[in-house]
Write an enzyme that holds these catalytic residues in place. Sequence first.
Site, PDB file in Angstrom:
ATOM      1  N   TYR A 105       0.853  -1.177   0.000  1.00 54.76           N
ATOM      2  CA  TYR A 105       0.000   0.000   0.000  1.00 54.76           C
ATOM      3  C   TYR A 105       0.896   1.237   0.000  1.00 54.76           C
ATOM      4  CZ  TYR A 105      -3.493   3.324   1.532  1.00 54.76           C
ATOM      5  OH  TYR A 105      -4.334   4.400   1.609  1.00 54.76           O
ATOM      6  N   ASP A 177       0.087  -7.153   7.274  1.00 52.07           N
ATOM      7  CA  ASP A 177      -1.070  -6.342   6.901  1.00 52.07           C
ATOM      8  C   ASP A 177      -2.062  -7.280   6.218  1.00 52.07           C
ATOM      9  OD1 ASP A 177      -2.939  -4.710   5.629  1.00 52.07           O
ATOM     10  OD2 ASP A 177      -1.482  -3.131   5.176  1.00 52.07           O
ATOM     11  N   LYS A 202     -11.664  -0.975   4.761  1.00 58.64           N
ATOM     12  CA  LYS A 202     -11.852  -1.831   3.600  1.00 58.64           C
ATOM     13  C   LYS A 202     -12.854  -2.948   3.923  1.00 58.64           C
ATOM     14  CE  LYS A 202      -8.653   1.012   2.331  1.00 58.64           C
ATOM     15  NZ  LYS A 202      -7.247   0.702   2.344  1.00 58.64           N
TER      16      LYS A 202
HETATM   17  C1  PLP Z   1      -6.022   1.316   2.813  1.00 61.18           C
HETATM   18  C2  PLP Z   1      -4.906   0.490   3.240  1.00 61.18           C
HETATM   19  C3  PLP Z   1      -4.071   0.877   4.310  1.00 61.18           C
HETATM   20  C4  PLP Z   1      -4.223   2.209   5.006  1.00 61.18           C
HETATM   21  O1  PLP Z   1      -5.406   2.302   5.716  1.00 61.18           O
HETATM   22  P1  PLP Z   1      -6.212   3.676   5.955  1.00 61.18           P
HETATM   23  O2  PLP Z   1      -7.431   3.216   6.682  1.00 61.18           O
HETATM   24  O3  PLP Z   1      -6.486   4.291   4.620  1.00 61.18           O
HETATM   25  O4  PLP Z   1      -5.330   4.564   6.782  1.00 61.18           O
HETATM   26  C5  PLP Z   1      -3.066   0.022   4.698  1.00 61.18           C
HETATM   27  N1  PLP Z   1      -2.859  -1.151   4.073  1.00 61.18           N
HETATM   28  C6  PLP Z   1      -3.628  -1.561   3.037  1.00 61.18           C
HETATM   29  C7  PLP Z   1      -3.343  -2.876   2.379  1.00 61.18           C
HETATM   30  C8  PLP Z   1      -4.667  -0.757   2.588  1.00 61.18           C
HETATM   31  O5  PLP Z   1      -5.411  -1.173   1.558  1.00 61.18           O
END
Ligand code: PLP
Length: 392
Positions: A105, A177, A202
């Site tokens: 990301y 993540d 997400k």
């Molecule tokens: C969107 C996203 C983030 C960051 O999250 P936010 O809620 O936008 O701060 C981190 N890792 C991944 C894989 C993402 O898709």
Amino acid sequence: MTTPSYGFSTRAIHAGQEPDPTTGAVVPPIHQVSTYKQDGVGGLRGGYEYSRSANPTRTALEECVAALEAGERGYAFASGLAGEDTVLRALLAPGAHVVVPSDAYGGTYRLFAKVLEPWQARHDVAAVADVDSVRAAIRPETRVVWVETPTNPLLGIADIEAIAEVTHAADALLVVDNTFASPYLQSPIALGADVVVHSTTKYAGGHSDVVGGAVVVAPGATTREGESVAERIGFHQNAMGGVAGPFDSWLVLRGLKTLAVRMERHCDNAETVVDLLTAHPGVTSVLYPGLPEHVNHDVAARQMRRFGGMVSFRVRGGEDVAAKVCGATEIWTLGESLGGVESLIEHPARMTHASVAGTQLEVPGDLVRLSVGIEDVTDLVADLRQALDRLT
Ligand SMILES: *Cc1c(COP(=O)(O)O)cnc(C)c1O
């Protein structure tokens, strides 16, 4: 109710969410409050004194995510990046080193490159789909190995179990993540991860109506000095203050209740969209871990329940054609973010990943990324087909 012996959806619907003791309300109330009456100085009711430190709606979410990831403790943040920053500052110090993925990301990479570097925490980039590349990047000062899997936007797959082994051999901690897979499709702690992070914006939230983050720590995880990782992150969550508010916590809790059914539909629809793309003459390659020709398909099949709702593909004709395809659909909405019920289409090189242009994380210009939603798949396929037929 946090016991991992219950099935996933039972935990998603009930963990941390006993009916309200005073009214019997089956859904945790939104405790929109900053402070709490004390019964005499220091006489806290249920441990609540000030909502940065703890808030009952946030506690419900934190217990729920901990139960879903089978962790020791969960923490809810105002965004995924607030959670990531808190984890990193809890685990690193000036002079420390982090191994970061070559495909990640963009905002996560920006945190390493632009926020942590000036703070004298160094990073090296490794191709996390290749365990040897991770091993080669580890140094004596490496405190954290950071992995995203599947990766964004190239849908690479890291072998969590193998990387956990290499990381622990170096006395470092593995952070995964798990945003793209969601806790329903993949359980990094069971595979050896020490910390799991999510952008709950997400799939966890799932309705494109909230920005949030979650962090879960594996049972018994300790730093090289023997300190509890859970305690360090809890301390930093309160000290840095990037917490999720009560209403945002409530929205994510509500989203989690339907995570399993949504993910099944995301996966069903993604598989049908992949069939269209692999057969279309205007598409030069399809990136999806469920495809047998994906380089780490076997690893994905081992560590994921199914292959998820994110699909990327490259088009004949290069960057301009890719950008035009992104603007030529009706149901697929041109926009950043992912994981909501509505299908989204985007051009990573000019949108989500514009901030990594010119770095080792630069993405190809002919790439299109899809977040496959849960609409009727025949409509999704027809809409995408008309755009590809017309432009490629
Ligand atoms: C969107 C996203 C983030 C960051 O999250 P936010 O809620 O936008 O701060 C981190 N890792 C991944 C894989 C993402 O898709």
